[in-house]
Scaffold this active site. Structure first.
Site, PDB file in Angstrom:
ATOM      1  N   THR A  13     -29.304 -24.893  53.983  1.00 49.16           N
ATOM      2  CA  THR A  13     -29.072 -26.318  54.225  1.00 49.16           C
ATOM      3  C   THR A  13     -29.412 -27.120  52.972  1.00 49.16           C
ATOM      4  O   THR A  13     -30.260 -26.739  52.177  1.00 49.16           O
ATOM      5  CB  THR A  13     -29.882 -26.824  55.422  1.00 49.16           C
ATOM      6  OG1 THR A  13     -31.284 -26.822  55.098  1.00 49.16           O
ATOM      7  CG2 THR A  13     -29.644 -25.958  56.656  1.00 49.16           C
ATOM      8  N   GLY A  14     -28.726 -28.250  52.818  1.00 49.62           N
ATOM      9  CA  GLY A  14     -28.981 -29.108  51.660  1.00 49.62           C
ATOM     10  C   GLY A  14     -28.802 -28.367  50.347  1.00 49.62           C
ATOM     11  O   GLY A  14     -29.666 -28.420  49.477  1.00 49.62           O
ATOM     12  N   SER A  15     -27.641 -27.694  50.199  1.00 48.36           N
ATOM     13  CA  SER A  15     -27.499 -26.753  49.082  1.00 48.36           C
ATOM     14  C   SER A  15     -26.408 -27.134  48.085  1.00 48.36           C
ATOM     15  O   SER A  15     -25.904 -26.278  47.364  1.00 48.36           O
ATOM     16  CB  SER A  15     -27.236 -25.352  49.628  1.00 48.36           C
ATOM     17  OG  SER A  15     -26.251 -25.356  50.645  1.00 48.36           O
ATOM     18  N   THR A  16     -26.046 -28.397  48.005  1.00 48.45           N
ATOM     19  CA  THR A  16     -25.024 -28.801  47.041  1.00 48.45           C
ATOM     20  C   THR A  16     -25.591 -29.037  45.647  1.00 48.45           C
ATOM     21  O   THR A  16     -24.837 -29.192  44.689  1.00 48.45           O
ATOM     22  CB  THR A  16     -24.299 -30.080  47.503  1.00 48.45           C
ATOM     23  OG1 THR A  16     -25.258 -31.124  47.706  1.00 48.45           O
ATOM     24  CG2 THR A  16     -23.532 -29.824  48.802  1.00 48.45           C
ATOM     25  N   GLY A  18     -29.636 -28.797  43.111  1.00 46.51           N
ATOM     26  CA  GLY A  18     -31.071 -28.563  43.047  1.00 46.51           C
ATOM     27  C   GLY A  18     -31.524 -27.203  43.532  1.00 46.51           C
ATOM     28  O   GLY A  18     -30.858 -26.172  43.311  1.00 46.51           O
ATOM     29  N   ILE A  19     -32.664 -27.176  44.208  1.00 38.04           N
ATOM     30  CA  ILE A  19     -33.245 -25.929  44.689  1.00 38.04           C
ATOM     31  C   ILE A  19     -32.305 -25.225  45.660  1.00 38.04           C
ATOM     32  O   ILE A  19     -32.126 -24.004  45.604  1.00 38.04           O
ATOM     33  CB  ILE A  19     -34.620 -26.195  45.335  1.00 38.04           C
ATOM     34  CG1 ILE A  19     -35.642 -26.600  44.263  1.00 38.04           C
ATOM     35  CG2 ILE A  19     -35.120 -24.966  46.095  1.00 38.04           C
ATOM     36  CD1 ILE A  19     -36.980 -27.058  44.829  1.00 38.04           C
ATOM     37  N   GLY A  20     -31.692 -25.975  46.554  1.00 38.88           N
ATOM     38  CA  GLY A  20     -30.793 -25.382  47.531  1.00 38.88           C
ATOM     39  C   GLY A  20     -29.617 -24.682  46.879  1.00 38.88           C
ATOM     40  O   GLY A  20     -29.221 -23.581  47.296  1.00 38.88           O
ATOM     41  N   SER A 141     -43.567 -27.707  50.348  1.00 44.46           N
ATOM     42  CA  SER A 141     -43.964 -28.273  49.053  1.00 44.46           C
ATOM     43  C   SER A 141     -45.476 -28.171  48.913  1.00 44.46           C
ATOM     44  O   SER A 141     -46.202 -28.128  49.912  1.00 44.46           O
ATOM     45  CB  SER A 141     -43.552 -29.748  48.979  1.00 44.46           C
ATOM     46  OG  SER A 141     -44.140 -30.404  47.876  1.00 44.46           O
ATOM     47  N   TYR A 154     -43.827 -38.208  53.168  1.00 42.39           N
ATOM     48  CA  TYR A 154     -43.268 -36.958  52.665  1.00 42.39           C
ATOM     49  C   TYR A 154     -44.266 -35.813  52.846  1.00 42.39           C
ATOM     50  O   TYR A 154     -43.909 -34.739  53.341  1.00 42.39           O
ATOM     51  CB  TYR A 154     -42.903 -37.115  51.193  1.00 42.39           C
ATOM     52  CG  TYR A 154     -42.431 -35.842  50.532  1.00 42.39           C
ATOM     53  CD1 TYR A 154     -41.166 -35.329  50.801  1.00 42.39           C
ATOM     54  CD2 TYR A 154     -43.241 -35.164  49.625  1.00 42.39           C
ATOM     55  CE1 TYR A 154     -40.724 -34.165  50.184  1.00 42.39           C
ATOM     56  CE2 TYR A 154     -42.808 -33.998  49.003  1.00 42.39           C
ATOM     57  CZ  TYR A 154     -41.553 -33.503  49.283  1.00 42.39           C
ATOM     58  OH  TYR A 154     -41.123 -32.337  48.676  1.00 42.39           O
TER      59      TYR A 154
END
Length: 264
Positions: A13-16, A18-20, A141, A154
């Site tokens: 998820t959230g992989s477009t 950065g880390i993803g 994190s 956060y």
């Protein structure tokens, strides 16, 4: 050690970016077919194009869906009905003042960072248990432990992820499904990298200098004295998703550069 994930499907998820994105690439390099996710069609299409250029033999598909909502999570579940590996990477952060934040802002971040992973785990883990194999990873994190005063909301969401991850590991103990968390430290990801680039531009310094200033003032306990790369975080995730990591479950694994000053 040769990690081989051929025949496994992974949802990140959230992989477009950065880390993803790095995790998606790493899993594909190990042989997994990978589903990437982002909120918008353009971002998903651009990420797919980039990944297919890097790894033309790998299998990728993309689903544009806002997983911070129940509707978006249902869209993903209807498109991708099953998976062997689930990496709950989706997350964001905003600098804020605790006394100025509204209830809605708190709840919005909780939906984005926590409930997106809760919904995905609820959807995909029963199938893993039924097959006797699965890997679930929550990208938390070091802020889950070192709560940042400028982003208390956060830090709270990242601590919540650790609780969900450990609880799920207990729930599926002995089934062949493992659940773990990975705790990155300051990383040259899209969000923090853009922030450092903007800071550098404002101050008339290089991004490396901005990152060093950040470490000295905000994370002085770093042992590597630099930001980690997205690939370094991805390397840990790929290992945890492998056959070789079958003895690791319920763990909170750090890629924080030694920021956290504790043995355990």
């Amino acid at each position: 050690m040769k990690i081989e994930l051929k025949g496994r499907r992974a949802v990140v998820t959230g992989s477009t970016a950065g880390i993803g994105f790095a995790i998606a690439e790493g899993l594909a390099r190990a042989g997994a077919s990978v589903v990437i996710n982002g909120r918008g069609e353009e971002r998903v299409a651009a990420a797919l194009k980039d990944l297919r250029l890097r790894l033309p033999q790998a299998e990728f598909e993309g689903v544009a869906a806002d997983l911070s909502t129940a509707e978006g999570s249902s869209k993903l579940a209807s498109r991708i009905t099953d998976t062997d590996i689930l990496v709950n990477n989706l997350g964001t952060a905003h600098l804020n003042g605790f006394f100025d934040q509204s209830d809605d802002e708190w709840l919005e971040l909780f939906q984005f960072n926590v409930m997106s992973g809760v919904r995905a785990a609820r959807r995909y883990m029963p199938g893993m248990v039924a097959r006797g194999w699965g890997r679930v990873v929550f990208i938390s994190s070091e802020s889950a432990v070192n709560i940042p005063k400028e982003m208390i909301d956060y830090g709270m969401t990242k601590t919540a992820q650790l609780s969900v991850s450990r609880g799920l590991a207990e729930l599926v103990g002995g089934t062949g499904v493992t659940v773990n968390s990975v705790l990155p430290g300051p990383t040259r990801s899209e969000i923090l990298g853009n922030w450092m680039a903007a800071t550098a531009s404002e101050q008339g310094i290089t991004q490396d200098e901005a990152e060093q200033n950040f470490l000295k003032t905000m994370r002085p306990t770093s042992l590597i004295n630099r930001f980690t790369t997205t690939e370094e975080v991805a390397n840990m995730v790929v290992y945890v998703c492998s056959e070789q990591a079958s003895g690791t479950s319920g763990a909170a694994l750090r890629v924080d550069g030694g920021v956290l000053r504790s043995i355990f």
